[in-house]
Design a protein around this motif. Structure first.
Motif, short mmCIF file in Angstrom:
data_model
loop_
_atom_site.label_atom_id
_atom_site.label_comp_id
_atom_site.label_asym_id
_atom_site.label_seq_id
_atom_site.Cartn_x
_atom_site.Cartn_y
_atom_site.Cartn_z
N THR A 165 8.64 -15.28 7.69
CA THR A 165 7.12 -15.47 6.91
C THR A 165 6.95 -13.87 6.38
O THR A 165 6.94 -12.93 7.14
N VAL A 166 6.83 -14.18 5.08
CA VAL A 166 6.66 -12.73 4.37
C VAL A 166 5.01 -12.87 3.72
O VAL A 166 4.64 -13.70 3.29
N ILE A 167 4.33 -11.88 4.19
CA ILE A 167 2.90 -11.72 3.94
C ILE A 167 2.79 -10.19 2.92
O ILE A 167 3.10 -9.22 3.28
N ASP A 168 2.30 -10.60 1.81
CA ASP A 168 2.05 -9.73 0.72
C ASP A 168 0.54 -9.28 0.41
O ASP A 168 -0.15 -10.26 -0.04
N VAL A 169 0.07 -8.20 0.85
CA VAL A 169 -1.28 -7.95 0.70
C VAL A 169 -1.49 -6.85 -0.38
O VAL A 169 -2.78 -6.60 -0.46
N ALA A 170 -0.77 -6.58 -1.16
CA ALA A 170 -0.57 -5.45 -2.01
C ALA A 170 -1.74 -5.85 -3.27
O ALA A 170 -1.33 -6.95 -3.72
N ALA A 171 -2.48 -4.92 -3.67
CA ALA A 171 -3.42 -5.23 -4.69
C ALA A 171 -3.47 -4.05 -5.61
O ALA A 171 -4.62 -3.21 -5.58
N GLY A 172 -2.61 -3.43 -6.38
CA GLY A 172 -2.75 -2.55 -7.48
C GLY A 172 -2.23 -1.41 -6.41
O GLY A 172 -1.89 -1.30 -5.33
N GLU A 173 -2.31 -0.22 -7.10
CA GLU A 173 -2.16 1.25 -6.77
C GLU A 173 -3.10 1.54 -5.85
O GLU A 173 -4.13 1.44 -6.03
N VAL A 174 -2.79 2.38 -4.64
CA VAL A 174 -3.75 2.66 -3.65
C VAL A 174 -3.51 4.33 -3.04
O VAL A 174 -2.28 4.50 -3.15
N SER A 175 -4.44 4.85 -2.74
CA SER A 175 -4.27 6.18 -2.64
C SER A 175 -3.46 6.16 -1.07
O SER A 175 -3.59 5.11 -0.24
N GLY A 176 -3.29 7.25 -0.54
CA GLY A 176 -2.31 7.25 0.76
C GLY A 176 -3.41 7.05 1.89
O GLY A 176 -3.07 6.37 2.78
N PHE A 177 -4.68 7.45 1.84
CA PHE A 177 -5.68 6.95 2.76
C PHE A 177 -5.84 5.52 2.98
O PHE A 177 -6.11 4.78 3.96
N LEU A 178 -6.20 4.96 1.40
CA LEU A 178 -6.44 3.52 1.40
C LEU A 178 -5.29 2.65 2.07
O LEU A 178 -5.29 1.61 2.84
N ARG A 179 -4.18 3.17 1.64
CA ARG A 179 -2.83 2.52 2.10
C ARG A 179 -2.68 2.45 3.82
O ARG A 179 -2.54 1.41 4.38
N ALA A 180 -3.32 3.78 4.44
CA ALA A 180 -3.11 3.88 5.79
C ALA A 180 -3.94 2.99 6.43
O ALA A 180 -3.93 2.29 7.34
N ALA A 181 -5.36 2.90 5.89
CA ALA A 181 -6.45 1.82 6.41
C ALA A 181 -6.18 0.56 6.24
O ALA A 181 -6.10 -0.30 7.26
N ARG A 182 -5.56 0.17 5.13
CA ARG A 182 -5.18 -1.42 4.75
C ARG A 182 -3.80 -1.59 5.93
O ARG A 182 -3.80 -2.67 6.54
N SER A 183 -3.02 -0.72 6.22
CA SER A 183 -1.82 -0.72 7.13
C SER A 183 -2.21 -0.95 8.36
O SER A 183 -1.73 -2.14 9.10
N VAL A 238 -11.17 -0.84 1.37
CA VAL A 238 -10.12 -1.63 2.01
C VAL A 238 -9.86 -2.90 1.40
O VAL A 238 -8.79 -3.50 1.09
N ARG A 239 -10.83 -3.51 1.27
CA ARG A 239 -11.03 -4.95 0.77
C ARG A 239 -10.59 -4.93 -0.77
O ARG A 239 -9.73 -5.86 -0.96
N VAL A 240 -10.90 -3.88 -1.38
CA VAL A 240 -10.37 -4.12 -2.82
C VAL A 240 -9.02 -3.90 -2.94
O VAL A 240 -8.19 -4.14 -3.82
N ALA A 241 -8.25 -3.00 -2.00
CA ALA A 241 -6.97 -2.51 -1.83
C ALA A 241 -6.13 -3.73 -1.31
O ALA A 241 -4.91 -3.53 -0.98
N THR A 242 -6.65 -4.70 -1.02
CA THR A 242 -5.79 -5.94 -0.20
C THR A 242 -6.07 -7.29 -0.85
O THR A 242 -7.11 -7.48 -1.37
N ARG A 243 -4.71 -7.75 -1.01
CA ARG A 243 -4.84 -9.03 -1.67
C ARG A 243 -5.61 -10.07 -1.03
O ARG A 243 -4.84 -10.31 0.08
N LEU A 244 -6.69 -10.59 -1.52
CA LEU A 244 -7.34 -11.74 -0.90
C LEU A 244 -7.54 -12.83 -1.73
O LEU A 244 -7.99 -12.61 -2.82
N PRO A 245 -6.95 -14.19 -1.58
CA PRO A 245 -6.27 -14.59 -0.29
C PRO A 245 -4.82 -13.83 -0.32
O PRO A 245 -4.33 -13.73 -1.20
#
Length: 272
Positions: A165-183, A238-245
């Motif tokens: 199962t592959v889950i892709d939550v990327a939503a455009g370019e994100v900074s290092g801090f936001l990437r870490a928070a999303r991860s 974080v929500r903006v940096a995360t693909r939803l759905p």
């Protein structure tokens, strides 16, 4: 007659054992108990922090030494405990010497020293393996660990080895801090929704994979994952940096391990 006495007997000096080791027959009895004398000797000479000296393995080792039992297993356990607590091997060995000097011995037997060293190094090796198999951002296993689990799965598989199962939550370019928070949010959500029976890892760039090594349909767990992510992405950034759905796809694993490895390589994002 043999008296069955627990570790607390050390504290009063009433210890079981044969006559040659019974404190009542010693020229230099230990009135306050061997454990207390060992602790005082260690703290006065070699031990750095009094608060982290005691461990239950101390009792087991002291009892084995004083009653003539085999001290190697408790010495190994004490070595593991010392290593786990961040105590250096030199300090642990000096402390062991204090135990034997409290008994009037010049130095510990080599077998006991070796056992303590083995326990200490085993714990170090385990800690290193654990630290290198976990991704720091997500708290999930690393890709290397996932490859190892796939190798095991294909070695045991009869027919199809399972699903990916592959889950892709990327939503455009994100900074290092936001990437870490999303991860971090994704790692916690995947762990809560799937659990330890499902090998999983981050492939970078907001892509995560979960391997199903059994016949269970992951649909219910994916629904739970969506709810977990929605709950954890309450922070606006974080929500903006995360693909939803979420973008979720499930594939049958290829029939060969090399095919699975190639699939993972194609899915891996290089922009972490």
């Amino acid at each position: 007659m043999t008296t069955d006495m627990g570790p607390q007997a050390f504290l009063s000096g009433g210890l079981p054992g044969d006559g040659s080791r019974d404190p009542r027959h010693r020229a230099d009895p230990v009135p306050d108990g061997l454990r207390d004398q060992w602790r005082r000797s260690s703290l006065a000479s070699v031990w750095l922090r009094p608060s982290d000296w005691y461990h239950p393995a101390v009792d087991a080792l002291a009892e084995a030494v004083l009653t003539g039992g085999d001290p190697t297993a408790p010495a190994q356990e004490l070595g593991r405990a010392r290593s786990y607590d961040g105590i250096g091997l030199g300090e642990a060995l000096d402390d062991l010497s204090c135990l034997y000097s409290s008994m009037g011995a010049h130095q510990p037997p080599m077998a006991v020293v070796r056992a303590l060293c083995d326990g200490w190094t085993d714990e170090q090796a385990g800690a290193f393996a654990a630290s290198t198999s976990v991704d720091a951002e997500t708290g999930l296993p690393t890709q290397q660990y996932l490859h190892l689990r796939l190798t095991e799965a294909y070695a045991r598989a009869e027919g199809s080895p399972g699903s990916l199962t592959v889950i892709d939550v990327a939503a455009g370019e994100v900074s290092g801090f936001l990437r870490a928070a999303r991860s971090a949010a994704m790692g916690a959500s995947l762990d809560a929704a799937f659990g330890p029976g499902w090998p999983m890892a981050s492939l970078g760039g907001g892509v995560f994979v979960v391997v199903g090594l059994h016949d269970e349909d992951p649909a219910d767990r994916i629904a739970a994952l969506r709810a977990e992510i929605a709950r954890r992405c309450c922070d606006v950034d974080v929500r903006v940096a995360t693909r939803l759905p979420l973008r979720v796809t499930t594939h049958a694993l290829p029939p060969t391990r090399s095919g699975a490895e190639a699939l993972l390589t194609r899915l891996t994002r290089r922009d972490r």
